[in-house]
Design a protein around this motif. Sequence first.
Motif, mmCIF file in Angstrom:
data_model
loop_
_atom_site.group_PDB
_atom_site.id
_atom_site.type_symbol
_atom_site.label_atom_id
_atom_site.label_comp_id
_atom_site.label_asym_id
_atom_site.label_seq_id
_atom_site.Cartn_x
_atom_site.Cartn_y
_atom_site.Cartn_z
ATOM 1 N N LYS A 218 0.814 -1.209 0.000
ATOM 2 C CA LYS A 218 0.000 0.000 0.000
ATOM 3 C C LYS A 218 0.851 1.264 0.000
ATOM 4 O O LYS A 218 0.392 2.334 0.394
ATOM 5 N N HIS A 219 2.096 1.122 -0.447
ATOM 6 C CA HIS A 219 2.973 2.292 -0.507
ATOM 7 C C HIS A 219 2.298 3.386 -1.335
ATOM 8 O O HIS A 219 1.721 3.098 -2.394
ATOM 9 N N PRO A 220 2.307 4.642 -0.878
ATOM 10 C CA PRO A 220 1.573 5.691 -1.573
ATOM 11 C C PRO A 220 2.039 5.978 -2.995
ATOM 12 O O PRO A 220 1.261 6.468 -3.817
ATOM 13 N N ILE A 221 3.297 5.686 -3.325
ATOM 14 C CA ILE A 221 3.813 6.002 -4.653
ATOM 15 C C ILE A 221 4.229 4.750 -5.423
ATOM 16 O O ILE A 221 3.951 4.622 -6.616
ATOM 17 N N THR A 222 4.909 3.828 -4.766
ATOM 18 C CA THR A 222 5.395 2.618 -5.447
ATOM 19 C C THR A 222 4.880 1.361 -4.740
ATOM 20 O O THR A 222 5.658 0.583 -4.179
ATOM 21 N N PRO A 223 3.564 1.152 -4.738
ATOM 22 C CA PRO A 223 3.029 -0.047 -4.086
ATOM 23 C C PRO A 223 3.493 -1.315 -4.799
ATOM 24 O O PRO A 223 3.534 -1.368 -6.030
ATOM 25 N N MET A 224 3.868 -2.317 -4.018
ATOM 26 C CA MET A 224 4.331 -3.576 -4.589
ATOM 27 C C MET A 224 3.140 -4.514 -4.763
ATOM 28 O O MET A 224 2.701 -5.170 -3.814
ATOM 29 N N ILE A 225 2.608 -4.540 -5.979
ATOM 30 C CA ILE A 225 1.426 -5.357 -6.276
ATOM 31 C C ILE A 225 1.803 -6.646 -6.992
ATOM 32 O O ILE A 225 0.932 -7.412 -7.387
ATOM 33 N N GLU A 226 3.104 -6.893 -7.150
ATOM 34 C CA GLU A 226 3.599 -8.116 -7.775
ATOM 35 C C GLU A 226 4.743 -8.670 -6.944
ATOM 36 O O GLU A 226 5.734 -7.988 -6.710
#
Length: 463
Positions: free
Chosen positions: A158-166
């Motif tokens: 849920k990082h505001p700029i670089t969320p890790m979705i993979e």
Amino acid sequence: MSKLLLIFYGDDFTGSTDALEQLTLAGVRAALFIEPPTSRQLARFKNLQAVGVAGMTRSLAPDAMRRELRPALKQLKALGARHVHYKVCSTFDSSPAIGSIGCVIGVAAKIFRAPFVPLLVAAPALGRYTVFGNHFARYGIGSAGAIHRLDRHPSISKHPITPMIEADLRLHLAKQTKKRIGLFDILKLALPPKEARAALKKILADKPDVVLFDALYAEQLELIGELLDDYATSQRPLFSVGSSGIEMALSVHWRKAGTSRCDVQSAQRADSTKQILIGSGSCSPVTAGQIAWALKRGFAEVALDTATLATEKNIERVIEQAAADTTKHLQSGRSVIVHTSRGGKDPRLAATAKIFKRRGLQAFEARTVGAIIFGSALGAVMRGALKQSKVRRLCIAGGDTSSYAARELGIEALEMIAPLTPGAPLCRAHAPDSPVDGLEVVFKGGQVGAEDYFATVKRGGGK
């Protein structure tokens, strides 16, 4: 002939001190600089085997990264070390638009001519693991938090700029570069060294540009270090990308091979201190919990007016007032936290985002501009307060803002004094003509530390 074994370039300050810690604990004499060091600067540090540069590319767009990295990597290559490492966060958070690791690999490929770029993101000592290319992370380095697959991590996803979705690092990196990525998986790490070398050669026969290495246990790092060292010489340095797992892997191999001097005397124990000064530019829930814990136990706070700072008007007035408030608390004997946020629900975040949007900045542009403005402001407030107080220990929290805060504080170089929490050691600052010169400093990433972290910094570790 150069005596340097390794040079690393950190994409932010907090991650750079993590690499410095791993080297020092392994007995590798190392120093960390703000800029690529001159020969005069290097001469101040005797018997160096490793040199680090604390950069700020994690918060930059690709064009700005290229402008920063091309000259820096050329300067570092000229120092003649066997290994040059681009140090990234062990959560690998990045994107095609901001902090692009693919961009870094593209720049380095034109400077270094090694047969491949090793990629090692795992750092088991920090609770970071890669298995069959998928990455996992503990919630809170140095805590007892649960381990999550990266795309399900309560903070990193849920990082505001670089969320890790993979979670598959190969797929994540493939969004940033067209270079081919191979995998040295967890099963190959179980092979004897001779067979592991053959397995790596077989992978390289397919001519991948990058080889990702799995790792689950700290004991597996020695083999990885041995494999990487096979491909490195001072004439043809091996460029690698990854977490401080690179430093862990190489240093344990060097220790076993007798390559490093193994002078571990610099890893001491920190003493307690009466008060500390903290500058926090972190929005992570881990840091937010640490601030809340400390405030309930007598720490004072000074909340920076980020909305006014974002307008880039009246900045001096905001800094002067915050420095005066900080000084007042310090002179009363209290420890102080100067912060730009108390987590994701802080109303300053929304107010500041609106101002950046009115200025026509995209989200990734706002992150870069915000890091510069808020990091510099934090450093200026702390520097102003230090001129009028006797505090001897500082802590700076937040990966994006830390590099700018360090520059505003006048820090030129750091050496590690003692470990506190994995990934965030206590260091001695070299800051000529600054009140920070000779002070003790800790740089803490957003994911580092248990709830009582700031008390740990104050008492010098332990319980």
